[in-house]
Design a protein around this motif. Structure first.
Motif, mmCIF file in Angstrom:
data_model
loop_
_atom_site.group_PDB
_atom_site.id
_atom_site.type_symbol
_atom_site.label_atom_id
_atom_site.label_comp_id
_atom_site.label_asym_id
_atom_site.label_seq_id
_atom_site.Cartn_x
_atom_site.Cartn_y
_atom_site.Cartn_z
ATOM 1 N N UNK A 72 -11.965 7.567 4.681
ATOM 2 C CA UNK A 72 -12.289 6.397 3.859
ATOM 3 C C UNK A 72 -12.394 6.770 2.382
ATOM 4 N N UNK A 73 -12.870 7.962 2.076
ATOM 5 C CA UNK A 73 -12.930 8.406 0.678
ATOM 6 C C UNK A 73 -11.521 8.574 0.110
ATOM 7 N N UNK A 74 -10.623 9.224 0.882
ATOM 8 C CA UNK A 74 -9.230 9.359 0.442
ATOM 9 C C UNK A 74 -8.597 7.990 0.209
ATOM 10 N N UNK A 75 -8.832 7.065 1.133
ATOM 11 C CA UNK A 75 -8.222 5.741 1.023
ATOM 12 C C UNK A 75 -8.765 4.977 -0.176
ATOM 13 N N UNK A 76 -10.076 5.032 -0.388
ATOM 14 C CA UNK A 76 -10.645 4.311 -1.528
ATOM 15 C C UNK A 76 -10.150 4.895 -2.850
ATOM 16 N N UNK A 81 -6.672 4.168 -7.571
ATOM 17 C CA UNK A 81 -5.562 4.678 -8.377
ATOM 18 C C UNK A 81 -4.398 3.693 -8.416
ATOM 19 N N UNK A 82 -4.213 2.929 -7.336
ATOM 20 C CA UNK A 82 -3.134 1.935 -7.289
ATOM 21 C C UNK A 82 -3.546 0.610 -7.914
ATOM 22 N N UNK A 83 -4.742 0.561 -8.474
ATOM 23 C CA UNK A 83 -5.295 -0.640 -9.127
ATOM 24 C C UNK A 83 -5.321 -1.842 -8.185
ATOM 25 N N UNK A 84 -5.845 -1.605 -6.987
ATOM 26 C CA UNK A 84 -5.944 -2.686 -6.008
ATOM 27 C C UNK A 84 -7.291 -3.388 -6.049
ATOM 28 N N UNK A 85 -8.193 -2.948 -6.915
ATOM 29 C CA UNK A 85 -9.510 -3.566 -7.008
ATOM 30 C C UNK A 85 -9.743 -4.236 -8.360
ATOM 31 N N UNK A 92 1.344 -11.594 -4.418
ATOM 32 C CA UNK A 92 1.150 -11.073 -3.067
ATOM 33 C C UNK A 92 2.169 -10.009 -2.657
ATOM 34 N N UNK A 93 3.406 -10.126 -3.114
ATOM 35 C CA UNK A 93 4.427 -9.150 -2.749
ATOM 36 C C UNK A 93 4.104 -7.793 -3.370
ATOM 37 N N UNK A 94 3.761 -7.782 -4.651
ATOM 38 C CA UNK A 94 3.415 -6.526 -5.315
ATOM 39 C C UNK A 94 2.140 -5.925 -4.735
ATOM 40 N N UNK A 95 1.179 -6.772 -4.422
ATOM 41 C CA UNK A 95 -0.076 -6.276 -3.871
ATOM 42 C C UNK A 95 0.140 -5.664 -2.490
ATOM 43 N N UNK A 96 0.939 -6.295 -1.652
ATOM 44 C CA UNK A 96 1.236 -5.761 -0.325
ATOM 45 C C UNK A 96 1.997 -4.444 -0.419
ATOM 46 N N UNK A 102 -0.380 2.880 -0.992
ATOM 47 C CA UNK A 102 -1.669 3.551 -1.136
ATOM 48 C C UNK A 102 -2.171 4.076 0.207
ATOM 49 N N UNK A 103 -2.035 3.284 1.268
ATOM 50 C CA UNK A 103 -2.470 3.737 2.589
ATOM 51 C C UNK A 103 -1.605 4.901 3.061
#
Length: 133
Positions: A72-76, A81-85, A92-96, A102-103
């Motif tokens: 979970x630390x690696x994923x967060x 870093x991918x600016x998902x927060x 939606x396409x770019x976010x997906x 990122x995953x």
């Protein structure tokens, strides 16, 4: 004395000073909900992968709580870093696409670290199954 910006079409736009006052509000509650749900999803995927591995092999293995915390630390870190927060809606396409990348990066990093340090993971099959989930 009032200033305004005139475009090529002759339309009058609002003053540049008024545009400077626009602020993007990133609600802390939304950011917290996104973070909690992402951590919960990663930890749940790790525990489901452990359950699947235990039933495939037919024996009980050591607890994977420490491995779930590290995953979970690696994923967060990769989500940040991918600016998902940002806390605001995006395309939606770019976010997906960024979520998938990122995953993938997080689990590849975690899988590679299990080859370097064998203390992180009792089983690499759990990492592969959790990535698939």
């Amino acid at each position: 004395m009032s200033t305004s910006i005139i475009t090529a079409d002759g339309l009058v736009q609002p003053q540049a000073q008024e545009l400077a006052r626009v602020q993007v509000v990133r609600p802390l509650g939304m950011l917290l909900c996104l973070t909690i749900s992402d951590v919960f999803a990663v930890v749940l995927a790790m525990f489901i992968a452990t359950w699947i591995r235990d039933h495939l092999t037919g024996r009980e293995h050591p607890s994977v709580v420490g491995m779930a915390v590290v995953a979970s630390i690696f994923t967060m870190c990769t989500f940040v870093a991918a600016r998902l927060y940002p806390g605001v809606c995006e395309n939606p396409v770019d976010e997906l696409r960024r979520i998938f990348l990122a995953v993938t990066l997080a689990f590849l990093t975690f899988g590679a670290s299990t080859f370097i340090s064998h203390d992180l993971s009792p089983s690499r099959l759990i990492v592969l199954l959790a990535y698939g989930l």
